[in-house]
Design a protein around this motif. Structure first.
Motif, PDB file in Angstrom:
ATOM      1  N   THR A  38       0.751  -1.202  -0.049  1.00 40.46           N
ATOM      2  CA  THR A  38       0.060   0.212   0.100  1.00 40.46           C
ATOM      3  C   THR A  38       0.928   1.496   0.069  1.00 40.46           C
ATOM      4  O   THR A  38       0.322   2.528   0.069  1.00 40.46           O
ATOM      5  N   SER A  40       2.884   2.437   2.283  1.00 37.90           N
ATOM      6  CA  SER A  40       2.789   2.970   3.535  1.00 37.90           C
ATOM      7  C   SER A  40       4.039   2.971   4.649  1.00 37.90           C
ATOM      8  O   SER A  40       3.927   3.251   5.616  1.00 37.90           O
ATOM      9  N   GLY A  43       4.409   6.139   5.987  1.00 35.99           N
ATOM     10  CA  GLY A  43       3.261   6.848   6.351  1.00 35.99           C
ATOM     11  C   GLY A  43       3.673   7.594   7.680  1.00 35.99           C
ATOM     12  O   GLY A  43       3.059   8.712   7.935  1.00 35.99           O
ATOM     13  N   ASP A  64      -0.816  10.544   2.569  1.00 37.90           N
ATOM     14  CA  ASP A  64      -2.226  10.101   2.807  1.00 37.90           C
ATOM     15  C   ASP A  64      -2.450   9.526   3.917  1.00 37.90           C
ATOM     16  O   ASP A  64      -1.734   8.858   4.811  1.00 37.90           O
ATOM     17  N   PRO A  65      -3.685  10.408   4.797  1.00 41.65           N
ATOM     18  CA  PRO A  65      -3.881   9.793   6.282  1.00 41.65           C
ATOM     19  C   PRO A  65      -4.090   8.138   6.273  1.00 41.65           C
ATOM     20  O   PRO A  65      -3.571   7.504   7.249  1.00 41.65           O
ATOM     21  N   ALA A  66      -4.684   7.647   5.190  1.00 42.48           N
ATOM     22  CA  ALA A  66      -4.515   6.142   5.259  1.00 42.48           C
ATOM     23  C   ALA A  66      -3.152   5.259   5.243  1.00 42.48           C
ATOM     24  O   ALA A  66      -3.071   4.566   6.131  1.00 42.48           O
ATOM     25  N   ASN A  67      -2.257   5.956   4.424  1.00 41.32           N
ATOM     26  CA  ASN A  67      -0.937   5.438   4.558  1.00 41.32           C
ATOM     27  C   ASN A  67      -0.207   5.707   5.904  1.00 41.32           C
ATOM     28  O   ASN A  67       0.162   4.562   6.446  1.00 41.32           O
ATOM     29  N   THR A  68      -0.690   6.608   6.617  1.00 38.76           N
ATOM     30  CA  THR A  68      -0.161   7.086   8.009  1.00 38.76           C
ATOM     31  C   THR A  68      -0.683   6.012   9.250  1.00 38.76           C
ATOM     32  O   THR A  68      -0.073   5.136   9.728  1.00 38.76           O
TER      33      THR A  68
END
Length: 317
Positions: A38, A40, A43, A64-68
């Protein structure tokens, strides 16, 4: 005030904690793969904090907040693995009688988890350089192997180890384990040169993916050939039922893993299949370790009943 002997953990508690640790060691390897596919890996761009100003995820530019949250979740799971490993070590120390081999294995796993965390930090600080990512992954199957051996230790005695295989078959089993180790290393090199490095900016291994994939496939064929040869040898030797169960499990999961890898290559390495392939690698690691454990006997654990099935198996050896 209760005596120390009354604080000694039960067999059931030690066994349960060891099983949980096996599951967590397998899971952390898989979540690491999720982080890679992903993109990430950065992240949380620093370590041990998630960002330069926060220990937990906060919005920061360009990420991206999702990666974090994926990377932070993996770090939190690493913390859970560390806590459970510490509990397993303390249970081994408090056990009555204390078993040195169990304490040693638990201690090595605890050191391994600490080392894995440090390597993970170096991985982030170096911008996910391919070589440190490879090392970071390879620690996981090593810890899976140790957790399987530790679990076996809880369920067996402390007698001098007695091999249940003749010398030539022991050599074949050792060679099988060595080839499997090289197979895992080759797999990490394929990933290092491929598209899933954890971040689009991470340095990649400058070697052709096709050549590395061919090497990885050749090693898998060699591993399977040795596994089939071991099966014929076990039949000639009249191996125990437990050893046969472990053998057939290993053969089945290896064939499935090979099929997954082939389909993954044909489909140009889709993200979902990369994660499935890592799951397969973890399962094959655990199955190989289980077969290794079944090849030796240290007698029953103290106070354990001796089932009739085990007595029959022992008579066949």
């Amino acid at each position: 005030m209760p005596s120390l002997s009354r604080l000694a953990p039960s067999y059931r508690l030690q066994h349960l904690s060891a099983v949980v640790l096996v599951g967590l060691q397998c899971l952390i390897a898989v979540t690491g793969a999720v982080v890679r596919v992903t993109s990430s890996g950065l992240g949380c761009p620093t370590w041990p904090r998630c960002t330069a100003s926060s220990l937990v995820p906060i919005a920061h530019s360009g990420i991206d907040p999702a990666n974090t949250w994926i990377e932070f979740g993996n770090r939190m799971l690493s913390g859970v693995v560390g806590v459970v490993t510490l509990i397993v070590f303390l249970l081994a120390v408090l056990a009555k009688p204390r078993r040195n081999r169990q304490v040693m294995l638990a201690g090595v796993m605890l050191l391994g988890v600490v080392a894995e965390a440090v390597i993970g930090g170096i991985t982030v600080l170096t911008g996910l350089s391919w070589w440190i990512v490879c090392v970071h992954f390879l620690v996981s199957p090593a810890l899976v192997w140790l957790s399987i051996v530790h679990l076996r230790t809880i369920d067996e005695g402390d007698a001098k180890p007695r091999w249940l295989l003749p010398l030539p078959l022991r050599g074949l089993l050792v060679a099988l384990s060595v080839v499997f180790t090289v197979l895992l290393i080759a797999g990490t090199l394929v990933t290092a040169a491929g598209p899933h490095g954890g971040d689009a900016r991470s340095p990649r291994l400058p070697l052709p993916v096709a050549s590395l994939t061919q090497l990885h496939g050749d090693l898998l064929v060699a591993f399977l050939a040795m596994l089939v040869a071991l099966g014929f040898a076990l039949r000639a030797f009249s191996a125990t039922r437990q050893m046969w169960r472990r053998y057939w499990t290993l053969l089945a999961v290896t064939l499935i893993q090979g099929l997954i890898g082939f389909v993954q290559y044909l489909l140009s390495v889709p993200m979902a299949l990369v994660v499935v392939h890592v799951i397969g690698a973890v399962v094959v690691t655990a199955s190989t370790a289980a077969l290794w454990c079944a090849a030796r006997d240290r007698g029953p654990r103290l106070g354990a009943p001796a089932p009739e099935a085990e007595k029959l198996d022992a008579q066949q050896v």
